[in-house]
Design a protein around this motif. Structure first.
Motif, PDB file in Angstrom:
ATOM      1  N   ASN A   2       0.805  -1.221   0.000  1.00  0.00           N
ATOM      2  CA  ASN A   2       0.000   0.000   0.000  1.00  0.00           C
ATOM      3  C   ASN A   2       0.838   1.272   0.000  1.00  0.00           C
ATOM      4  N   ASP A   3       2.137   1.144  -0.201  1.00  0.00           N
ATOM      5  CA  ASP A   3       3.035   2.289  -0.302  1.00  0.00           C
ATOM      6  C   ASP A   3       2.693   3.425   0.651  1.00  0.00           C
ATOM      7  N   LEU A   4       3.084   3.286   1.893  1.00  0.00           N
ATOM      8  CA  LEU A   4       2.926   4.321   2.895  1.00  0.00           C
ATOM      9  C   LEU A   4       4.146   5.221   2.836  1.00  0.00           C
ATOM     10  N   HIS A   5       3.941   6.475   2.527  1.00  0.00           N
ATOM     11  CA  HIS A   5       5.033   7.448   2.443  1.00  0.00           C
ATOM     12  C   HIS A   5       5.063   8.274   3.721  1.00  0.00           C
ATOM     13  N   LEU A   6       6.244   8.419   4.315  1.00  0.00           N
ATOM     14  CA  LEU A   6       6.420   9.205   5.527  1.00  0.00           C
ATOM     15  C   LEU A   6       7.519  10.233   5.323  1.00  0.00           C
ATOM     16  N   SER A   7       7.308  11.413   5.901  1.00  0.00           N
ATOM     17  CA  SER A   7       8.351  12.438   5.874  1.00  0.00           C
ATOM     18  C   SER A   7       9.202  12.309   7.134  1.00  0.00           C
ATOM     19  N   ARG A   8      10.234  13.096   7.184  1.00  0.00           N
ATOM     20  CA  ARG A   8      11.033  13.191   8.400  1.00  0.00           C
ATOM     21  C   ARG A   8      10.147  13.821   9.471  1.00  0.00           C
ATOM     22  N   LEU A   9      10.243  13.349  10.695  1.00  0.00           N
ATOM     23  CA  LEU A   9       9.475  13.922  11.793  1.00  0.00           C
ATOM     24  C   LEU A   9      10.257  15.074  12.406  1.00  0.00           C
ATOM     25  N   VAL A  10       9.561  16.160  12.665  1.00  0.00           N
ATOM     26  CA  VAL A  10      10.176  17.353  13.232  1.00  0.00           C
ATOM     27  C   VAL A  10       9.749  17.466  14.687  1.00  0.00           C
ATOM     28  N   GLY A  11      10.719  17.612  15.568  1.00  0.00           N
ATOM     29  CA  GLY A  11      10.416  17.756  16.986  1.00  0.00           C
ATOM     30  C   GLY A  11       9.845  19.130  17.293  1.00  0.00           C
TER      31      GLY A  11
END
Length: 102
Positions: A23-32
């Motif tokens: 299902n190709d889940l795309h995630l970005s970098r997480l910002v604190g």
């Protein structure tokens, strides 16, 4: 994962192991979001999109953690927009400087 094509990936996608599923889940970098770094609950925020259907669902990814306990909550785009608007309005009520404007 170098064997993944750049086509179909949003520019913010990390193209990591999360993109390898059916299902190709795309995630970005997480910002604190911690200002001081000593908060009991740490909050990080990023973007997500899942390539399913004609209109892929997407929105903000909230990560809340306390110690080793980590929870990730994908919030859809409509709710993400409402959350951004409503949180600004609510935070203004906490800001002592906003009392003069009221």
């Amino acid at each position: 994962m170098s064997n993944l094509s750049n086509t179909g990936h949003p520019p913010w996608c990390l193209r990591g192991p999360d993109c390898a599923g059916p299902n190709d889940l795309h995630l970005s970098r997480l910002v604190g979001t911690a200002v001081r770094g000593d908060e009991v609950i740490q909050v990080r925020i990023g973007l997500w999109r899942m390539d399913v259907g004609k209109t892929p669902p997407s929105g903000l990814l909230l990560e809340l953690s306390a110690g080793s306990d980590v929870e990730r909550w994908p919030v859809d785009l409509a709710q993400s927009r409402a959350l951004a608007h409503l949180s600004q309005r609510l935070v203004r009520q906490l800001d002592p400087g906003s009392l003069r404007a009221a």
